[in-house]
Enzyme design. Structure first.
Site: not given
Ligand code: SF4
Length: 470
Positions: A16, A42, A116-117, A256
């Site tokens: 996310c 995402g 997010n997570g 990344y």
């Protein structure tokens, strides 16, 4: 494994990205642009929720940001306060139901969240809420946040959200709309990034500060691990509502996930990736004629490798940027079709050469194998694979969609075995010490590196961890 994974199955996927805007008449438009800049985090679904005169407006859909937010869609999102979300999901969770932000009316006031997570105590919290009569509409842990905030005792926004979040464990960089306030908060370890920016007199929040560039907002600062910002009519207030915990920022963001033009925790991602390549060249040298990256994610580390090894850097693989997620394969008889759609070799760079190919990670090994074959077919004399991170041996429980240990090739095979599988002449990874040196945390403090070491900063359910074992 879904089709879209098959095209990119040698990388982890982030789940996310979030944005928020407070105090701008075009809040939805800015959120849309911010999400566009975070699209790499995402591509499954996206959504924006706004508040206008105490009323909540939401638009969520499957697909890419620019497909979803047409001018007509943005016109349905009035108001000066917005939160937005882009989501990557596993095949099982790929459903509009799980698209964020989640938004409800509670006690006559708007309540919305984008996250997010990943929480690690989802099952326990869900069971507790279920027993107390909560009804869930989704399988996402983000919905738990809404239930917890809704059940928190009445009081100031910061206390309600803090009471709710103190019950959670795991990773969250989240934005909430509560009434007419915006809340932006990071978990105590700060696994995932979150930054604050300013545009004229409007405040903006985003997973990565690159999102600010597109809307010409100014980067103010990273939100600290364990910090909660409340933005309302009186400005921005900062709170530290959690027990202090050691910072554990996801080092894979640097390797990344994050855009190379982002600056995270004061570190320029591009520069860090070049250093990863330079250290890799120093500790894993090999005789060769040319260094090429697996684009796009391997580019900066391949440049670093080539510079340090004093070898020419070339773009020996060209990536197509126009591969849709729903591309229909014309025939199974075209071998390696998926990877060929994305990457094509430059024969003049490769033919007759000893080639070092730099990538950021190997997850299952299938794409690496196809790339090595592609380079040999294009005439490479030797192919040496160099990976700018340590072997990924453990799954992530903090918001990254990773395969089980069974599928992680480095969890079950030695480097020599992997080299044989991908058919490269040699294969070498960056050791953990090299990762720490390049990113700049020599003692190992400050970062999560659990997918390399199995040393999880927040407990994961032992049974689950074992069941993911080889
Ligand atoms: Fe990042 Fe790996 Fe830690 Fe997950 S386990 S937060 S991917 S470093």
């Amino acid at each position: 494994m879904s089709d879209e994974h098959e095209l990119d199955d040698d990388h982890f996927h982030d789940e996310c990205g979030v944005v928020a805007v407070y105090g701008h008449p075009e809040a939805a438009n800015l959120a849309y642009l911010g999400l566009h800049a975070l699209q790499h985090r995402g591509q499954e679904s996206a959504g924006i929720a706004t508040i206008d005169n105490g009323r909540l407006h939401v638009h969520r859909a499957m697909g890419l940001v620019q497909e979803i937010f047409t001018p007509a869609a943005i016109a349905t999102l009035p108001g000066a306060i917005a939160i937005g979300h882009v989501r990557y999901s596993t095949a099982g969770g790929s459903h509009i139901r799980n698209a964020q932000p989640f938004a409800v009316e509670h006690g006559g006031a708007p309540l919305a969240c984008a996250h997010n997570g990943n929480l690690t105590n989802t099952d326990a919290l869900r069971a507790e809420l279920d027993a107390a009569g909560a009804i869930f509409q989704t399988s996402s842990d983000t919905e738990i946040f809404l239930h917890l905030v809704a059940r928190a005792p009445r009081g100031p926004v910061e206390e309600r959200v803090a009471t709710a979040l103190r019950k959670t464990k795991g990773a969250f960089s989240a934005v909430f709309l509560v009434g007419d306030a915006l809340v932006a908060v990071r978990d105590p370890h700060g696994f995932r990034p979150l930054s604050l920016g300013i545009l004229n007199r409007a405040y903006v929040v985003a997973s990565e500060p690159t999102a600010f560039d597109l809307i010409t907002a100014e980067f103010v600062r990273d939100i600290d691990p364990g910090e909660m910002l409340v933005v309302d009519g009186s400005g921005v207030r900062s709170f530290r509502p959690f027990e202090p915990a050691p910072a554990r920022f996801c080092v894979f963001e640097h390797v990344y996930f994050a855009r190379p033009d982002s600056v995270l925790g004061g570190r320029a991602v591009y520069d860090t990736r070049k250093r990863l390549g330079a250290v890799l060249a120093r500790v894993q040298p090999v005789e060769a004629d040319v260094v090429i990256p697996v684009p796009d994610s391997g580019v900066a580390s391949a440049i670093g490798y080539a510079e340090a090894a004093k070898l020419p850097f070339e773009m020996g693989l060209i990536r197509s940027h126009y591969v849709g997620r729903t591309f229909i394969e014309p025939s199974q008889s075209i071998r390696h079709f998926g990877v060929r759609l994305k990457l094509n070799p430059v024969r003049s760079v490769i033919q007759g050469k000893r080639v070092i190919v730099v990538d950021d990670s190997i997850v299952r090994g299938t794409t690496s194998r196809k790339i090595v074959k592609m380079l040999r077919d294009a005439g490479a004399r030797e192919v040496h694979l160099r990976i700018s991170s340590p072997p990924t041996r453990w799954p992530c429980f903090y918001g990254i969609d990773t395969p089980t240990r069974r599928e992680l090739i480095a969890a079950n095979h030695t480097t020599d075995e992997i080299a044989r599988y991908v058919t490269s002449d040699s294969l070498a990874y960056l050791p953990v010490e090299g990762l720490r040196e390049a990113v700049g945390y020599p003692t190992g403090d400050g970062f999560c590196e659990a997918c390399f070491t199995g040393d999880y900063p927040v407990d994961v359910i032992p049974a689950e961890r074992l069941s993911r074992g080889p």
